[in-house]
Design a protein around this motif. Sequence first.
Motif, PDB file in Angstrom:
ATOM      1  N   ASN A 281       1.461  13.627   0.977  1.00  0.00           N
ATOM      2  CA  ASN A 281       1.092  13.862  -0.427  1.00  0.00           C
ATOM      3  C   ASN A 281      -0.108  14.811  -0.506  1.00  0.00           C
ATOM      4  O   ASN A 281      -0.148  15.733  -1.328  1.00  0.00           O
TER       5      ASN A 281
ATOM      6  N   ARG B 115       0.842  -1.203   0.000  1.00  0.00           N
ATOM      7  CA  ARG B 115       0.000   0.000   0.000  1.00  0.00           C
ATOM      8  C   ARG B 115       0.874   1.250   0.000  1.00  0.00           C
ATOM      9  O   ARG B 115       0.551   2.256  -0.644  1.00  0.00           O
TER      10      ARG B 115
ATOM     11  N   HIS C  97      -3.652   8.777  -4.668  1.00  0.00           N
ATOM     12  CA  HIS C  97      -2.891   9.203  -3.492  1.00  0.00           C
ATOM     13  C   HIS C  97      -2.120  10.499  -3.747  1.00  0.00           C
ATOM     14  O   HIS C  97      -1.367  10.939  -2.889  1.00  0.00           O
TER      15      HIS C  97
ATOM     16  N   PRO D  89       2.198   3.625   4.937  1.00  0.00           N
ATOM     17  CA  PRO D  89       1.391   4.169   3.832  1.00  0.00           C
ATOM     18  C   PRO D  89       0.594   5.403   4.227  1.00  0.00           C
ATOM     19  O   PRO D  89       0.417   6.324   3.418  1.00  0.00           O
ATOM     20  N   ASN D  90       0.108   5.447   5.464  1.00  0.00           N
ATOM     21  CA  ASN D  90      -0.693   6.601   5.877  1.00  0.00           C
ATOM     22  C   ASN D  90       0.143   7.877   5.925  1.00  0.00           C
ATOM     23  O   ASN D  90      -0.324   8.957   5.530  1.00  0.00           O
TER      24      ASN D  90
ATOM     25  N   THR E  16       1.197   4.507  -2.754  1.00  0.00           N
ATOM     26  CA  THR E  16       1.148   5.951  -2.487  1.00  0.00           C
ATOM     27  C   THR E  16       2.232   6.705  -3.245  1.00  0.00           C
ATOM     28  O   THR E  16       2.146   7.919  -3.401  1.00  0.00           O
TER      29      THR E  16
ATOM     30  N   GLY F  78      -3.643   9.180   7.566  1.00  0.00           N
ATOM     31  CA  GLY F  78      -3.558   9.228   6.120  1.00  0.00           C
ATOM     32  C   GLY F  78      -4.570  10.164   5.478  1.00  0.00           C
ATOM     33  O   GLY F  78      -4.675  10.222   4.257  1.00  0.00           O
ATOM     34  N   GLU F  79      -5.316  10.912   6.288  1.00  0.00           N
ATOM     35  CA  GLU F  79      -6.344  11.829   5.774  1.00  0.00           C
ATOM     36  C   GLU F  79      -6.182  13.195   6.427  1.00  0.00           C
ATOM     37  O   GLU F  79      -5.873  13.289   7.620  1.00  0.00           O
TER      38      GLU F  79
ATOM     39  N   ARG G 128       0.787   9.059   2.312  1.00  0.00           N
ATOM     40  CA  ARG G 128      -0.436   9.610   1.719  1.00  0.00           C
ATOM     41  C   ARG G 128      -0.774  10.970   2.330  1.00  0.00           C
ATOM     42  O   ARG G 128      -1.122  11.918   1.618  1.00  0.00           O
TER      43      ARG G 128
END
Length: 488
Positions: A296, A53, A63, A289-290, A57, A172-173, A293
């Motif tokens: 990004n 994952r 992503h 991954p979080n 990204t 990741g958000e 992301r």
Amino acid sequence: MLKHVLLSNLIIAIITLNSSAIAEQLPTKSALSNNTTKELDAAWETLIDGLYRAKDTLEKPQHFPPEASDRVLAEGYRYLFAHLNRAIEFEFRADPLFPEFFRSMDMLRKWTGENPDAMYLKAPIDGQGFYRVTGQAANTKEWKTSKRGIKGPKAPRHVTFQTVSDVPGHTGEMTEMQQCKSQTLDFITGLNLLTDRKGRFDLLIGPERPANYKGNFLLSRKLLACPSNDTSAVKEAKWLAVREIFSDWENEIPLELDIVRLDSAGLSKPPITVEQLTTKLNNIAKEVPNQIRFWNLIMEFPLEVARDANQDGQRNLPVNGINQPAPPFTAGGVAGAKQIYASGVFDFADDEALVIKITAPIEPHYIGFQLNNLWMEGPDQQNYVSSLSGHQLPIASDGSRYYIIAHHDPGVEGWVSTTGIQHGFFAMRFLFRDDPDQQQLPAAETMLVPLAELKNVLPSDTKLITSEQRLKEISIRQQHIKRRWRGH
């Protein structure tokens, strides 16, 4: 199947490198139950899937990774492994009952647009516990006066200790920013840190200041407001964050630091369990991954480095321009206390130069200028002049500083090397002894000029730099970085 085998072997090597003690703490194969084997196998597969994952990204458009090129992807994969390296160390060694300082960032672990002048350290803490930090600084006279020029070993130009509720990026958000998950509870800097004549100091951290205690103190538990949703909540610190910021790289040396939790000193740490190991592998699978992301998304939307993301006709970071210095608007909850920022995007031809002119009515205690690639990493500041501090670039004869971003050395003071990066962004940091009024903030302007006409926009007495002088300049940087991040 082959790629899983290869990746599994690679992760084995990385985990062994970062935490060789893990293998010694696991039960022998003959002692394993079927359930234990299944738990570990499942956690391992989760870790491997998490790394795939993370790879996504770097490449998949949902992503919002930067536009790919050979260099961008090479740096992206290194960036992934840097997050993995950091996550492994923090998962397996960070324990608020047995605290110690870790490198939050270094020459490998570059992220969040880190300051190349800074050494970032973190120690895990529990908001309910009491901790004592002991430290030793070299000559601290510049902390007291802000005047530059002391020769010989001296303290970093600026030091900040902050208790923070968390660091950004775990989910990741970007919505986590609106929830104020990451906030500074309390801070103290070298400008008001109490030290003795030899530069020694103690710093107590706890949920409340003990009665009659007069020394350096930071709160680890505090009622904080969240400006984005107009709510308040009691926050507890998870980390003590330390920034040591260097300006005179030739003479400033790192602090000596130690941290102890007062009610656990001398206790023995229990061996790791299968349940703990499973949790840690699952955490790493989410964290890597979080984090990629999340940053990004920060680059894509709040910073708008690549495009006008909200289509309002302007970019939050102007292309070949600069925002006027102001407090941070992104990830500000755990940004450096009292820091003021200015930034912009650079994107110009091989035979051009972007000149940034900074005029400060009040000379900052610290001023720094840096470049960043599209992963929010500072380019190699050890082997290139890819950043400049206030000491490294003095004020020109007209009262301003001139930073010259160019792909090739123009042979003058103030050059900041792109290291071959065609498109990225730059950032500035300012720290003052006292909060300046709006009219006392530095003023910033930019000029994009042909490299051949650079002298027309610089003061006539701008210092020329020979190739031999540039080699010496970089040699000082190399020695300082090795000393700052010494591994022995």
